[in-house]
Design a protein around this motif. Structure first.
Motif, PDB file in Angstrom:
ATOM      1  N   ALA A 170      -0.406  -2.559   3.949  1.00 33.49           N
ATOM      2  CA  ALA A 170       0.335  -1.565   4.415  1.00 33.49           C
ATOM      3  C   ALA A 170       1.473  -2.054   5.238  1.00 33.49           C
ATOM      4  CB  ALA A 170      -0.602  -0.761   5.632  1.00 33.49           C
ATOM      5  N   THR A 199      -4.408  -3.083   7.222  1.00 29.69           N
ATOM      6  CA  THR A 199      -3.341  -2.224   8.008  1.00 29.69           C
ATOM      7  C   THR A 199      -2.786  -2.886   9.361  1.00 29.69           C
ATOM      8  OG1 THR A 199      -4.659  -0.476   7.148  1.00 29.69           O
ATOM      9  CG2 THR A 199      -3.064   0.168   8.963  1.00 29.69           C
ATOM     10  N   TYR A 245       0.870  -1.377  -0.089  1.00 28.92           N
ATOM     11  CA  TYR A 245      -0.045  -0.034  -0.239  1.00 28.92           C
ATOM     12  C   TYR A 245       0.824   1.360  -0.131  1.00 28.92           C
ATOM     13  CZ  TYR A 245      -3.783   3.128   1.159  1.00 28.92           C
ATOM     14  OH  TYR A 245      -4.831   4.063   1.241  1.00 28.92           O
ATOM     15  N   ARG A 246       1.440   1.598  -1.083  1.00 30.79           N
ATOM     16  CA  ARG A 246       2.225   2.846  -1.337  1.00 30.79           C
ATOM     17  C   ARG A 246       2.491   3.033  -2.862  1.00 30.79           C
ATOM     18  NH1 ARG A 246       7.084   0.963  -3.393  1.00 30.79           N
ATOM     19  NH2 ARG A 246       7.904  -0.854  -2.441  1.00 30.79           N
ATOM     20  N   ARG A 302      -1.171   2.247  -3.738  1.00 21.98           N
ATOM     21  CA  ARG A 302      -2.268   3.045  -2.981  1.00 21.98           C
ATOM     22  C   ARG A 302      -3.044   3.896  -3.782  1.00 21.98           C
ATOM     23  NH1 ARG A 302      -2.415   8.141  -0.500  1.00 21.98           N
ATOM     24  NH2 ARG A 302      -3.375   8.450   1.303  1.00 21.98           N
ATOM     25  N   HIS A 303      -2.481   4.495  -4.880  1.00 16.41           N
ATOM     26  CA  HIS A 303      -3.257   5.288  -5.915  1.00 16.41           C
ATOM     27  C   HIS A 303      -4.441   4.213  -6.403  1.00 16.41           C
ATOM     28  CE1 HIS A 303      -4.245   7.491  -9.598  1.00 16.41           C
ATOM     29  NE2 HIS A 303      -4.011   6.527 -10.018  1.00 16.41           N
ATOM     30  N   VAL A 311      -7.678  -3.450   1.892  1.00 15.41           N
ATOM     31  CA  VAL A 311      -6.274  -2.890   2.434  1.00 15.41           C
ATOM     32  C   VAL A 311      -6.167  -3.738   3.691  1.00 15.41           C
ATOM     33  CG1 VAL A 311      -4.909  -1.311   3.489  1.00 15.41           C
ATOM     34  CG2 VAL A 311      -6.384  -0.641   1.379  1.00 15.41           C
TER      35      VAL A 311
END
Length: 247
Positions: A243, A215, A88-89, A93-94, A213
């Motif tokens: 994440a 986390t 998740y980056r 992420r986008h 996602v």
């Protein structure tokens, strides 16, 4: 039948001539539908190689044995195994935010293919795929559940049964953004339950939970505990993105 296939192929070609395929991330032209251009593919943090067997986060090194990350060594995970397609980056992420908040339903099908690539080894006989639910108010506001879109597409890829409404979130939870791991687990404890009318569908079957996602893992832990309480024989998880601490 042959005539129908030829007609379908002709219509697809016509549509592509009028609306040529575009990259899911940048909108540039690509060779086929539901794809990324070369640059965006390179910049998308796919999970490849060694990863945590419980949460899917990438790990350094190489190993043929199941390995766990530091988080999963310190936190008791109620599920059996877990996988993630992306970190998740950056582009990962986008894509998640575009699916979740940008009404980009077209991302769900290719995302499910990426998830299937890393999740296929978790499939058990008679496995049931379930999405993490939204509270009804949030569902009405967003108009769709992004986890359900992923679950439906992933079920088609893995040839498994799925159910969009077997799990419920009867009580709304506050936004978890900025919350600590402990606060997330407290906020979500007991909030996800199995719909009484669907309990018989879960009992005696392995379950694969799907979310966009992961986390802290608090949401998936709550859903796992609900499934196990309803008689699921085993629970695994698959998420589009994980994440990571270095994200």
């Amino acid at each position: 039948m042959m005539a129908h296939r030829l007609w379908s192929a002709g219509m697809q070609t016509l549509v592509q001539m009028v609306y040529p395929p575009r990259c899911l991330a940048c909108g540039g032209l690509v060779e086929s539908d539901f794809g990324l251009c070369g640059t965006c593919w390179r910049d998308t943090p796919f999970v490849a190689g060694l990863s945590c067997d419980l949460c899917g986060v990438p790990l350094p090194g190489q190993s043929h044995q199941a390995e766990l990350c530091d988080d999963c060594l310190s936190i008791s995970r109620p599920w059996h195994q877990g996988r993630a397609a992306l970190v998740y980056r950056d582009r990962g992420r986008h894509l998640v935010l575009a699916l979740k908040h940008g009404d980009r339903h077209d991302i769900a099908r290719p995302a499910a293919k990426w998830m299937a690539r890393v999740t296929r080894d978790l499939v058990r006989e008679d496995m049931l795929i379930l999405p993490i639910p939204l509270h009804v108010r949030r569902h009405l506001k967003r108009r769709f559940n992004q986890s359900a879109l992923l679950a439906e597409a992933l079920a088609a890829e893995l040839e498994c049964d799925w159910c969009p409404d077997a799990l419920e979130r009867r009580k709304a939870t506050p936004s978890l953004e900025g919350k600590s791991r402990e606060e997330r687990f407290v906020a979500l404890h007991g909030k996800i339950t199995v719909a009484p009318s669907r309990a018989g569908m879960i009992a005696g079957r392995p379950v694969l939970l799907v979310d966009d996602v992961m986390t802290s893992g608090a949401t998936l832990a709550g859903a796992t505990e609900a499934c196990l309480a309803a008689g699921a024989t085993e629970v695994c998880v698959s998420v589009l993105a994980r994440a990571a601490k270095d994200a």
